[in-house]
Design a protein around this motif. Structure first.
Motif, PDB file in Angstrom:
ATOM      1  N   MET A   1       9.036 -41.151  25.276  1.00 41.53           N
ATOM      2  CA  MET A   1       8.124 -40.199  25.858  1.00 41.53           C
ATOM      3  C   MET A   1       7.011 -39.916  24.841  1.00 41.53           C
ATOM      4  O   MET A   1       7.247 -39.796  23.656  1.00 41.53           O
ATOM      5  N   LYS A   2       5.794 -39.801  25.353  1.00 40.77           N
ATOM      6  CA  LYS A   2       4.623 -39.549  24.523  1.00 40.77           C
ATOM      7  C   LYS A   2       4.255 -38.067  24.600  1.00 40.77           C
ATOM      8  O   LYS A   2       4.312 -37.454  25.660  1.00 40.77           O
ATOM      9  N   LEU A   3       3.843 -37.498  23.449  1.00 40.93           N
ATOM     10  CA  LEU A   3       3.367 -36.123  23.396  1.00 40.93           C
ATOM     11  C   LEU A   3       1.867 -36.154  23.128  1.00 40.93           C
ATOM     12  O   LEU A   3       1.405 -36.832  22.204  1.00 40.93           O
ATOM     13  N   VAL A   4       1.088 -35.455  23.954  1.00 41.55           N
ATOM     14  CA  VAL A   4      -0.349 -35.331  23.742  1.00 41.55           C
ATOM     15  C   VAL A   4      -0.645 -33.865  23.430  1.00 41.55           C
ATOM     16  O   VAL A   4      -0.374 -32.981  24.239  1.00 41.55           O
ATOM     17  N   ILE A   5      -1.185 -33.624  22.238  1.00 42.40           N
ATOM     18  CA  ILE A   5      -1.544 -32.278  21.827  1.00 42.40           C
ATOM     19  C   ILE A   5      -3.012 -32.060  22.160  1.00 42.40           C
ATOM     20  O   ILE A   5      -3.875 -32.793  21.678  1.00 42.40           O
ATOM     21  N   GLN A   6      -3.285 -31.067  22.989  1.00 41.58           N
ATOM     22  CA  GLN A   6      -4.651 -30.755  23.406  1.00 41.58           C
ATOM     23  C   GLN A   6      -5.242 -29.689  22.483  1.00 41.58           C
ATOM     24  O   GLN A   6      -4.602 -28.669  22.235  1.00 41.58           O
ATOM     25  N   ILE A   7      -6.457 -29.948  22.029  1.00 42.91           N
ATOM     26  CA  ILE A   7      -7.145 -29.008  21.152  1.00 42.91           C
ATOM     27  C   ILE A   7      -8.484 -28.652  21.799  1.00 42.91           C
ATOM     28  O   ILE A   7      -9.457 -29.405  21.694  1.00 42.91           O
ATOM     29  N   PRO A   8      -8.568 -27.514  22.493  1.00 42.38           N
ATOM     30  CA  PRO A   8      -9.847 -27.096  23.061  1.00 42.38           C
ATOM     31  C   PRO A   8     -10.752 -26.569  21.942  1.00 42.38           C
ATOM     32  O   PRO A   8     -10.290 -25.841  21.059  1.00 42.38           O
ATOM     33  N   LEU A  27       7.043 -37.083  15.682  1.00 43.22           N
ATOM     34  CA  LEU A  27       7.937 -35.989  16.007  1.00 43.22           C
ATOM     35  C   LEU A  27       9.188 -36.564  16.656  1.00 43.22           C
ATOM     36  O   LEU A  27       9.085 -37.381  17.576  1.00 43.22           O
ATOM     37  N   SER A  28      10.327 -36.150  16.162  1.00 42.54           N
ATOM     38  CA  SER A  28      11.595 -36.640  16.686  1.00 42.54           C
ATOM     39  C   SER A  28      11.673 -36.406  18.193  1.00 42.54           C
ATOM     40  O   SER A  28      11.318 -35.338  18.688  1.00 42.54           O
ATOM     41  N   GLY A  29      12.108 -37.434  18.909  1.00 41.37           N
ATOM     42  CA  GLY A  29      12.250 -37.334  20.355  1.00 41.37           C
ATOM     43  C   GLY A  29      11.057 -37.849  21.136  1.00 41.37           C
ATOM     44  O   GLY A  29      11.098 -37.921  22.352  1.00 41.37           O
ATOM     45  N   PHE A  30       9.967 -38.194  20.414  1.00 40.06           N
ATOM     46  CA  PHE A  30       8.764 -38.708  21.071  1.00 40.06           C
ATOM     47  C   PHE A  30       8.419 -40.076  20.494  1.00 40.06           C
ATOM     48  O   PHE A  30       8.480 -40.277  19.280  1.00 40.06           O
ATOM     49  N   SER A  31       8.023 -40.990  21.361  1.00 39.00           N
ATOM     50  CA  SER A  31       7.650 -42.327  20.891  1.00 39.00           C
ATOM     51  C   SER A  31       6.305 -42.319  20.178  1.00 39.00           C
ATOM     52  O   SER A  31       6.060 -43.142  19.303  1.00 39.00           O
ATOM     53  N   SER A  32       5.448 -41.376  20.544  1.00 34.25           N
ATOM     54  CA  SER A  32       4.156 -41.235  19.867  1.00 34.25           C
ATOM     55  C   SER A  32       3.624 -39.820  20.060  1.00 34.25           C
ATOM     56  O   SER A  32       3.999 -39.120  20.993  1.00 34.25           O
ATOM     57  N   VAL A  33       2.754 -39.434  19.137  1.00 36.92           N
ATOM     58  CA  VAL A  33       2.062 -38.154  19.214  1.00 36.92           C
ATOM     59  C   VAL A  33       0.571 -38.464  19.172  1.00 36.92           C
ATOM     60  O   VAL A  33       0.094 -39.123  18.241  1.00 36.92           O
ATOM     61  N   GLU A  34      -0.155 -38.037  20.186  1.00 40.76           N
ATOM     62  CA  GLU A  34      -1.588 -38.288  20.258  1.00 40.76           C
ATOM     63  C   GLU A  34      -2.339 -36.964  20.310  1.00 40.76           C
ATOM     64  O   GLU A  34      -1.823 -35.972  20.825  1.00 40.76           O
ATOM     65  N   LEU A  53     -12.396 -37.973  12.327  1.00 41.12           N
ATOM     66  CA  LEU A  53     -11.017 -37.642  11.971  1.00 41.12           C
ATOM     67  C   LEU A  53     -10.009 -38.574  12.635  1.00 41.12           C
ATOM     68  O   LEU A  53      -8.833 -38.543  12.308  1.00 41.12           O
ATOM     69  N   GLY A  54     -10.472 -39.371  13.588  1.00 47.38           N
ATOM     70  CA  GLY A  54      -9.609 -40.355  14.222  1.00 47.38           C
ATOM     71  C   GLY A  54      -8.706 -39.808  15.313  1.00 47.38           C
ATOM     72  O   GLY A  54      -7.623 -40.351  15.539  1.00 47.38           O
ATOM     73  N   VAL A  55      -9.159 -38.743  16.014  1.00 47.66           N
ATOM     74  CA  VAL A  55      -8.345 -38.262  17.127  1.00 47.66           C
ATOM     75  C   VAL A  55      -8.226 -39.375  18.162  1.00 47.66           C
ATOM     76  O   VAL A  55      -9.088 -40.252  18.261  1.00 47.66           O
ATOM     77  N   ASP A  56      -7.161 -39.355  18.917  1.00 48.54           N
ATOM     78  CA  ASP A  56      -6.889 -40.440  19.863  1.00 48.54           C
ATOM     79  C   ASP A  56      -7.760 -40.386  21.105  1.00 48.54           C
ATOM     80  O   ASP A  56      -8.117 -41.426  21.662  1.00 48.54           O
ATOM     81  N   HIS A  57      -8.093 -39.168  21.543  1.00 47.47           N
ATOM     82  CA  HIS A  57      -8.870 -38.990  22.762  1.00 47.47           C
ATOM     83  C   HIS A  57      -9.881 -37.863  22.561  1.00 47.47           C
ATOM     84  O   HIS A  57      -9.562 -36.871  21.905  1.00 47.47           O
ATOM     85  N   LEU A  58     -11.047 -38.033  23.136  1.00 54.02           N
ATOM     86  CA  LEU A  58     -12.088 -37.011  23.034  1.00 54.02           C
ATOM     87  C   LEU A  58     -12.768 -36.849  24.380  1.00 54.02           C
ATOM     88  O   LEU A  58     -13.247 -37.831  24.969  1.00 54.02           O
ATOM     89  N   ILE A  59     -12.794 -35.636  24.862  1.00 56.26           N
ATOM     90  CA  ILE A  59     -13.578 -35.283  26.054  1.00 56.26           C
ATOM     91  C   ILE A  59     -14.665 -34.352  25.565  1.00 56.26           C
ATOM     92  O   ILE A  59     -14.382 -33.321  24.967  1.00 56.26           O
ATOM     93  N   SER A  60     -15.901 -34.743  25.808  1.00 53.76           N
ATOM     94  CA  SER A  60     -17.024 -33.937  25.349  1.00 53.76           C
ATOM     95  C   SER A  60     -17.854 -33.500  26.555  1.00 53.76           C
ATOM     96  O   SER A  60     -18.462 -34.321  27.234  1.00 53.76           O
TER      97      SER A  60
END
Length: 64
Positions: A1-8, A27-34, A53-60
């Motif tokens: 399972m993938k975890l996506v951390i959203q930063i507004p 993070l333990s329990g997740f295949s990736s953290v984005e 900074l190399g964030v995985d995704h950017l919405i502007s």
């Protein structure tokens, strides 16, 4: 399972590097953290910094 951390963000260029640096990239329990930065029309270069900074995704959004 993938975890996506959203930063507004709105004009967070001063604090974004510290925030991104404090977040886990593994993070333990997740295949990736984005990281997803959602820039709500910042005028201080927040989106540019997020890319640097190399964030995985950017919405502007063009304006707040």
């Amino acid at each position: 399972m993938k975890l996506v951390i959203q930063i507004p963000c709105f004009n967070e260029a001063e604090t974004l590097a510290r925030t991104v640096g404090d977040l886990p990239r593994e993070l333990s329990g997740f295949s990736s953290v984005e990281l997803l930065v959602i820039d709500d029309g910042s005028t201080d270069g927040t989106s540019k910094l997020a890319r640097e900074l190399g964030v995985d995704h950017l919405i502007s959004v063009p304006r707040n």
